[in-house]
Design a protein around this motif. Sequence first.
Motif, PDB file in Angstrom:
ATOM      1  N   GLN A   8      51.297  27.471 -24.338  1.00  0.00           N
ATOM      2  CA  GLN A   8      52.301  26.605 -23.728  1.00  0.00           C
ATOM      3  C   GLN A   8      53.670  27.271 -23.610  1.00  0.00           C
ATOM      4  O   GLN A   8      54.648  26.620 -23.257  1.00  0.00           O
ATOM      5  N   ASP A  80      55.055  19.094 -22.951  1.00  0.00           N
ATOM      6  CA  ASP A  80      54.663  19.701 -24.213  1.00  0.00           C
ATOM      7  C   ASP A  80      54.801  21.216 -24.231  1.00  0.00           C
ATOM      8  O   ASP A  80      54.410  21.873 -25.201  1.00  0.00           O
ATOM      9  N   ASP A  81      55.366  21.785 -23.166  1.00  0.00           N
ATOM     10  CA  ASP A  81      55.505  23.230 -23.079  1.00  0.00           C
ATOM     11  C   ASP A  81      56.842  23.707 -23.634  1.00  0.00           C
ATOM     12  O   ASP A  81      57.771  22.919 -23.852  1.00  0.00           O
ATOM     13  N   THR A  82      56.920  25.013 -23.864  1.00  0.00           N
ATOM     14  CA  THR A  82      58.175  25.674 -24.220  1.00  0.00           C
ATOM     15  C   THR A  82      58.588  26.556 -23.052  1.00  0.00           C
ATOM     16  O   THR A  82      57.799  27.383 -22.589  1.00  0.00           O
ATOM     17  N   ALA A 131      59.990  20.496 -19.559  1.00  0.00           N
ATOM     18  CA  ALA A 131      59.602  20.895 -20.915  1.00  0.00           C
ATOM     19  C   ALA A 131      60.593  20.323 -21.920  1.00  0.00           C
ATOM     20  O   ALA A 131      61.813  20.398 -21.716  1.00  0.00           O
ATOM     21  N   ARG A 132      60.064  19.760 -23.002  1.00  0.00           N
ATOM     22  CA  ARG A 132      60.945  19.188 -24.034  1.00  0.00           C
ATOM     23  C   ARG A 132      61.534  20.268 -24.930  1.00  0.00           C
ATOM     24  O   ARG A 132      62.369  19.966 -25.794  1.00  0.00           O
ATOM     25  N   ARG A 133      61.083  21.499 -24.741  1.00  0.00           N
ATOM     26  CA  ARG A 133      61.617  22.624 -25.516  1.00  0.00           C
ATOM     27  C   ARG A 133      62.057  23.695 -24.510  1.00  0.00           C
ATOM     28  O   ARG A 133      61.245  24.403 -23.940  1.00  0.00           O
ATOM     29  N   PRO A 288      50.075  20.333 -33.827  1.00  0.00           N
ATOM     30  CA  PRO A 288      50.366  20.492 -32.389  1.00  0.00           C
ATOM     31  C   PRO A 288      51.261  21.684 -32.084  1.00  0.00           C
ATOM     32  O   PRO A 288      51.283  22.171 -30.951  1.00  0.00           O
ATOM     33  N   PRO A 292      48.878  24.184 -29.685  1.00  0.00           N
ATOM     34  CA  PRO A 292      49.498  23.239 -28.746  1.00  0.00           C
ATOM     35  C   PRO A 292      48.558  22.626 -27.723  1.00  0.00           C
ATOM     36  O   PRO A 292      48.880  21.584 -27.153  1.00  0.00           O
ATOM     37  N   SER A 293      47.397  23.245 -27.469  1.00  0.00           N
ATOM     38  CA  SER A 293      46.474  22.669 -26.494  1.00  0.00           C
ATOM     39  C   SER A 293      45.581  21.596 -27.084  1.00  0.00           C
ATOM     40  O   SER A 293      44.841  20.936 -26.366  1.00  0.00           O
ATOM     41  N   SER A 316      47.986  15.393 -23.358  1.00  0.00           N
ATOM     42  CA  SER A 316      48.779  16.365 -24.102  1.00  0.00           C
ATOM     43  C   SER A 316      48.058  16.777 -25.377  1.00  0.00           C
ATOM     44  O   SER A 316      47.248  16.021 -25.933  1.00  0.00           O
ATOM     45  N   ARG A 318      49.435  17.183 -28.260  1.00  0.00           N
ATOM     46  CA  ARG A 318      49.926  16.387 -29.391  1.00  0.00           C
ATOM     47  C   ARG A 318      49.148  15.076 -29.509  1.00  0.00           C
ATOM     48  O   ARG A 318      48.729  14.688 -30.607  1.00  0.00           O
TER      49      ARG A 318
END
Length: 364
Positions: A8, A80-82, A131-133, A288, A292-293, A316, A318
């Motif tokens: 991710q 959910d990605d960076t 992306a949340r990150r 997660p 992450p997957s 997702s 998570r």
Amino acid sequence: MNTFRYPQGHALIVGIAAYHHIPQLPDVVLSDARDVAAVLGSPQYCGYDPANITQLIDDAATRRAVLAGLRDLADRTGPDDTACIYFSGHGALIKGTEESSLLTVDCVASDLSGTSISATELSDALYQIKARRLIIFLDACHAAGAGALKSATSIDRLDSGFSDKTLSRLVVGAGRALMASSRSSETSLIMGGACNSVFTAALLEGLRGAADRHEEGVIKVFDLFEYVAHQVPRLTDDAQHPIFKASQLEQNFPVALSRGGAKAPSLTSIEDGTDVNDAWQSLASILPVLYPSGPSDQEVWERAGGDVSRLRLHNSGRASWFSALKMLAQGGGGGGVSIYSLTDVVLEDFPNNPELINFQKTRR
């Protein structure tokens, strides 16, 4: 070779030295960009899939190409990605204002609006990334080029660097952080004979594992900046100080995997007697990040004795983990999987992760 991946992780890497119409920068700038891409894409270090890393170097880093790269990053990343953006080159501040721009390779001083990327444009492009990150690294205002930029008569209305207002604007929104190589009054130093600028050299060390001070198997954003912020002033005799910006950053989110490199000393220790419920919550939080997957990532569920066909599919990783752990707590999961076998397998991959170690202590 360890082939463990952080699927991710996505990155856009920009490095510009040979500007067409404005003063050039040393080739170290290109080494910086290429080395960051290599470390991020190495299975021995950060574990990004190289296919998820876009590099725009020198002639490839036009205004159009950089904006297209940002759009592509927005298109291929989900919540959910960076997302990681690295820029090494000229940054310009219009004198008498707080307006800054990224200067792309085709920048023409007399047409900044059409040949550079303004802070407003960059902020708008970042807003499209869901992306949340999101982490942005800016290594600009290089000492080797700053003087030339300021003294060139064709661009005498510009100063090097980025204003504090610009940097703050770029991190509006949750889960967004920025590291800049120096304060606005400083330059980003390149030591004579060095392969990298001081800031990027420290960043590379951190990404190679030195910032993983708790030896968790992941590089986290606060820990990475703490390492870089300590190293750069030390290496420059207190002449350069990186800065960090984040407006709504509540979590020390992972930037990448940590698969190697020297570790900084751990500042905390695992305490005995943690409540069991707290340990389960910690497990639900860390899995997660490491996979992450979801439970099928790296076949961790199957290696623990489980049957992935028993698990519910979610959008997702998570959500998939929460569902799988709930099933496991109720005695499901297929085959011989148990919370013990799962943590044993995960600890084989991440033997020094403190949350997992603590979880085992509370369950046995």
